[in-house]
Write a protein that holds these residues in place. Structure first.
Motif, mmCIF file in Angstrom:
data_model
loop_
_atom_site.group_PDB
_atom_site.id
_atom_site.type_symbol
_atom_site.label_atom_id
_atom_site.label_comp_id
_atom_site.label_asym_id
_atom_site.label_seq_id
_atom_site.Cartn_x
_atom_site.Cartn_y
_atom_site.Cartn_z
ATOM 1 N N THR A 156 0.827 -1.209 0.000
ATOM 2 C CA THR A 156 0.000 0.000 0.000
ATOM 3 C C THR A 156 0.859 1.256 0.000
ATOM 4 O O THR A 156 0.576 2.230 -0.704
ATOM 5 C CB THR A 156 -0.931 0.005 1.225
ATOM 6 O OG1 THR A 156 -1.697 -1.210 1.248
ATOM 7 C CG2 THR A 156 -1.869 1.197 1.181
ATOM 8 N N SER A 157 1.924 1.235 0.796
ATOM 9 C CA SER A 157 2.833 2.376 0.847
ATOM 10 C C SER A 157 3.464 2.646 -0.512
ATOM 11 O O SER A 157 3.514 3.796 -0.980
ATOM 12 C CB SER A 157 3.912 2.129 1.897
ATOM 13 O OG SER A 157 4.828 3.198 1.948
ATOM 14 N N ALA A 158 3.947 1.575 -1.144
ATOM 15 C CA ALA A 158 4.572 1.736 -2.457
ATOM 16 C C ALA A 158 3.565 2.238 -3.491
ATOM 17 O O ALA A 158 3.899 3.067 -4.353
ATOM 18 C CB ALA A 158 5.184 0.416 -2.911
ATOM 19 N N ALA A 159 2.326 1.759 -3.409
ATOM 20 C CA ALA A 159 1.299 2.196 -4.357
ATOM 21 C C ALA A 159 0.974 3.674 -4.181
ATOM 22 O O ALA A 159 0.856 4.422 -5.163
ATOM 23 C CB ALA A 159 0.042 1.352 -4.188
ATOM 24 N N LEU A 160 0.839 4.122 -2.930
ATOM 25 C CA LEU A 160 0.542 5.533 -2.677
ATOM 26 C C LEU A 160 1.676 6.433 -3.160
ATOM 27 O O LEU A 160 1.440 7.477 -3.782
ATOM 28 C CB LEU A 160 0.288 5.758 -1.185
ATOM 29 C CG LEU A 160 -0.983 5.134 -0.599
ATOM 30 C CD1 LEU A 160 -1.021 5.347 0.918
ATOM 31 C CD2 LEU A 160 -2.216 5.742 -1.254
ATOM 32 N N VAL A 161 2.900 6.036 -2.872
ATOM 33 C CA VAL A 161 4.049 6.827 -3.319
ATOM 34 C C VAL A 161 4.137 6.827 -4.843
ATOM 35 O O VAL A 161 4.456 7.860 -5.465
ATOM 36 C CB VAL A 161 5.349 6.288 -2.694
ATOM 37 C CG1 VAL A 161 6.567 6.949 -3.322
ATOM 38 C CG2 VAL A 161 5.350 6.525 -1.197
ATOM 39 N N GLY A 162 3.843 5.678 -5.473
ATOM 40 C CA GLY A 162 3.864 5.618 -6.926
ATOM 41 C C GLY A 162 2.877 6.594 -7.555
ATOM 42 O O GLY A 162 3.206 7.293 -8.517
ATOM 43 N N LEU A 163 1.668 6.666 -7.001
ATOM 44 C CA LEU A 163 0.676 7.615 -7.511
ATOM 45 C C LEU A 163 1.150 9.059 -7.330
ATOM 46 O O LEU A 163 0.972 9.899 -8.221
ATOM 47 C CB LEU A 163 -0.661 7.409 -6.798
ATOM 48 C CG LEU A 163 -1.397 6.107 -7.105
ATOM 49 C CD1 LEU A 163 -2.640 5.973 -6.226
ATOM 50 C CD2 LEU A 163 -1.794 6.056 -8.579
ATOM 51 N N ALA A 164 1.745 9.324 -6.170
ATOM 52 C CA ALA A 164 2.244 10.684 -5.914
ATOM 53 C C ALA A 164 3.373 11.043 -6.874
ATOM 54 O O ALA A 164 3.448 12.164 -7.371
ATOM 55 C CB ALA A 164 2.718 10.805 -4.467
ATOM 56 N N LEU A 165 4.266 10.094 -7.157
ATOM 57 C CA LEU A 165 5.359 10.352 -8.088
ATOM 58 C C LEU A 165 4.841 10.568 -9.510
ATOM 59 O O LEU A 165 5.351 11.428 -10.246
ATOM 60 C CB LEU A 165 6.347 9.187 -8.074
ATOM 61 C CG LEU A 165 7.192 9.032 -6.804
ATOM 62 C CD1 LEU A 165 7.982 7.734 -6.845
ATOM 63 C CD2 LEU A 165 8.143 10.224 -6.637
ATOM 64 N N LEU A 166 3.833 9.810 -9.893
ATOM 65 C CA LEU A 166 3.222 10.012 -11.206
ATOM 66 C C LEU A 166 2.618 11.410 -11.306
ATOM 67 O O LEU A 166 2.723 12.085 -12.340
ATOM 68 C CB LEU A 166 2.153 8.954 -11.469
ATOM 69 C CG LEU A 166 2.640 7.543 -11.797
ATOM 70 C CD1 LEU A 166 1.466 6.575 -11.846
ATOM 71 C CD2 LEU A 166 3.399 7.533 -13.124
ATOM 72 N N PHE A 167 1.982 11.853 -10.215
ATOM 73 C CA PHE A 167 1.359 13.176 -10.211
ATOM 74 C C PHE A 167 2.403 14.281 -10.323
ATOM 75 O O PHE A 167 2.287 15.187 -11.163
ATOM 76 C CB PHE A 167 0.534 13.354 -8.942
ATOM 77 C CG PHE A 167 -0.034 14.737 -8.788
ATOM 78 C CD1 PHE A 167 -1.141 15.137 -9.523
ATOM 79 C CD2 PHE A 167 0.548 15.652 -7.922
ATOM 80 C CE1 PHE A 167 -1.656 16.421 -9.404
ATOM 81 C CE2 PHE A 167 0.038 16.930 -7.782
ATOM 82 C CZ PHE A 167 -1.063 17.319 -8.522
ATOM 83 N N THR A 168 3.425 14.228 -9.477
ATOM 84 C CA THR A 168 4.438 15.283 -9.517
ATOM 85 C C THR A 168 5.194 15.272 -10.844
ATOM 86 O O THR A 168 5.505 16.325 -11.403
ATOM 87 C CB THR A 168 5.440 15.131 -8.358
ATOM 88 O OG1 THR A 168 6.049 13.825 -8.401
ATOM 89 C CG2 THR A 168 4.746 15.309 -7.022
ATOM 90 N N GLY A 169 5.478 14.073 -11.362
ATOM 91 C CA GLY A 169 6.131 14.011 -12.665
ATOM 92 C C GLY A 169 5.244 14.552 -13.769
ATOM 93 O O GLY A 169 5.728 15.217 -14.691
ATOM 94 N N GLY A 170 3.942 14.278 -13.693
ATOM 95 C CA GLY A 170 3.015 14.814 -14.685
ATOM 96 C C GLY A 170 2.948 16.329 -14.651
ATOM 97 O O GLY A 170 2.878 16.988 -15.696
#
Length: 397
Positions: free
Chosen positions: A343-357
């Protein structure tokens, strides 16, 4: 300010909107398209109707953006909207009675329009820039060569407008992206490494909280020192007005004032000219470009441009903390073991996708590409730390 500069300022500036309108109305007949003379097919009509809807949507975006602007930027945006109106007229002429009811614009155009109405920021201009760069007219024989050229020029116009906004938020944006991503990646790596070593979930949570506080405080302290040092350097290099008070008392035969201006980077001729003016010795018909100008011109304060040390420290602390809290949210909610890690990795992955976008949008490039790049880098660092945690755990056990 010189008389020439004043006269330039007093000259009437052209009304971009009026000039664009008169230029648009000049041709007596519309430019012929490159379309074949045969009757249009059903696919042609469908494509033209979509073009018509998109042109209307783009013109609306520029008009909505113009409502929140003034002066030159407003005139530019209204001129762009007028140009899209000419394109709209072209498709209406080709369609004739087949135009039918107005179609919906593409989802991308609708999304940009929503942002333009409710946000109106540099993000909208960045999206509009990408939309202009993706124009299909270059490959469509139904579009005129002028329309193809228009779209290419529109991309550069919008790029120029977006650049102004990018420059205004460059410093804050850098701190936000750097701080948030540092918090996301470093704390996820810490949590993954600790969990892989075999310690219990309470210890992992405590490590995550400690990592958040330590990292945020470190970021804040580092930014405080960085900005304070930069301000001190600016203060040390900014010239003073000492030449005004010291000039009358200087020895004419040993003119030390000349050395001041040479040290500031002036040529020998310009330095001598400036020193003579300061000492009231100039009585000649010299090059007017060497005439006396204020040593401290009225320009925006560089100290304000870089911000205050406390403000930079507080923003860095908050940005890092906002990213670092994401990896420990599952542990705060009571999850343990692999479920918490996934769950932690998934949440961070979404956040990284957002900031990169967001980075991709503001830089005028693909949000998906930038988001995936951020994701790959973050997950790579976390994965490496997880493997190190497994190795340390096996050694300790």
């Amino acid at each position: 300010m010189s008389q020439d500069a004043k006269s330039d300022q007093n000259k009437p500036r052209p009304d971009l909107h009026r000039t664009h309108r008169s230029a648009a109305a000049a041709p007596a007949t519309p430019e012929p398209s490159r379309a074949p003379t045969a009757a249009p097919s059903a696919a042609d009509i469908k494509r033209w109707r979509q073009y018509l809807a998109d042109e209307r949507a783009e013109a609306s975006v520029y008009r909505d953006l113009a409502q929140n602007r003034s002066g030159e930027e407003r005139a530019i945006l209204l001129a762009l909207a007028e140009a899209e109106g000419r394109h709209e007229a072209h498709w209406l002429k080709l369609l004739g009675d087949r135009a039918g009811k107005p179609r919906r614009a593409t989802l991308r155009s609708q999304f940009v329009g929503f942002l333009a109405r409710h946000i109106g920021s540099v993000f909208v201009l960045a999206l509009a820039q990408r939309a202009e760069s993706r124009s299909p007219y270059a490959k469509d024989p139904s579009a005129t060569p002028a329309m193809v050229a228009d779209e290419q020029i529109h991309e550069e116009v919008v790029r120029g407008l977006a650049t102004r906004g990018r420059n205004r938020l460059a410093g804050t944006f850098r701190a936000a992206v750097f701080g948030a991503n540092d918090g996301l990646v470093s704390n996820l790596s810490l949590v993954m490494g600790m969990a892989a070593s075999g310690v219990g979930s309470p210890v992992v949570l405590l490590s995550g909280v400690a990592g958040l506080l330590a990292g945020a405080l470190s970021m804040g302290a580092g930014e405080f020192i960085s900005v304070r040092s930069q301000r001190e350097l600016l203060a040390a290099t900014r010239p003073t007005q000492i030449t005004l008070s010291a000039a009358p008392s200087l020895d004419i035969e040993h003119n030390e004032l000349l050395l001041v201006y040479l040290a500031r980077g002036m040529t020998q001729e310009a330095a001598a000219h400036r020193a003579a003016e300061r000492m009231g010795l100039l009585d000649c018909d010299c090059d007017p470009s060497l005439s006396l100008r204020p040593e401290l011109p009225e320009t925006p304060d560089q100290h304000e441009a870089i911000g205050t040390a406390w403000g930079a420290a507080a923003s860095s602390f908050c940005f890092f903390a906002s990213g670092a809290i994401v990896p420990i949210i599952p542990f705060l909610l009571g999850l343990t073991g692999h479920a918490a890690l996934v769950t932690s990795a998934a949440l961070v992955g979404l956040a990284l996708l957002f900031t990169g976008g967001v980075v991709g949008l503001l830089s005028g490039t693909s949000p998906a590409t930038r988001g995936l790049r951020q994701l790959a880098i973050g997950m790579g660092a976390a994965g490496a730390t997880y493997l190190l945690g497994l190795a340390f755990g096996s050694v300790i056990s």
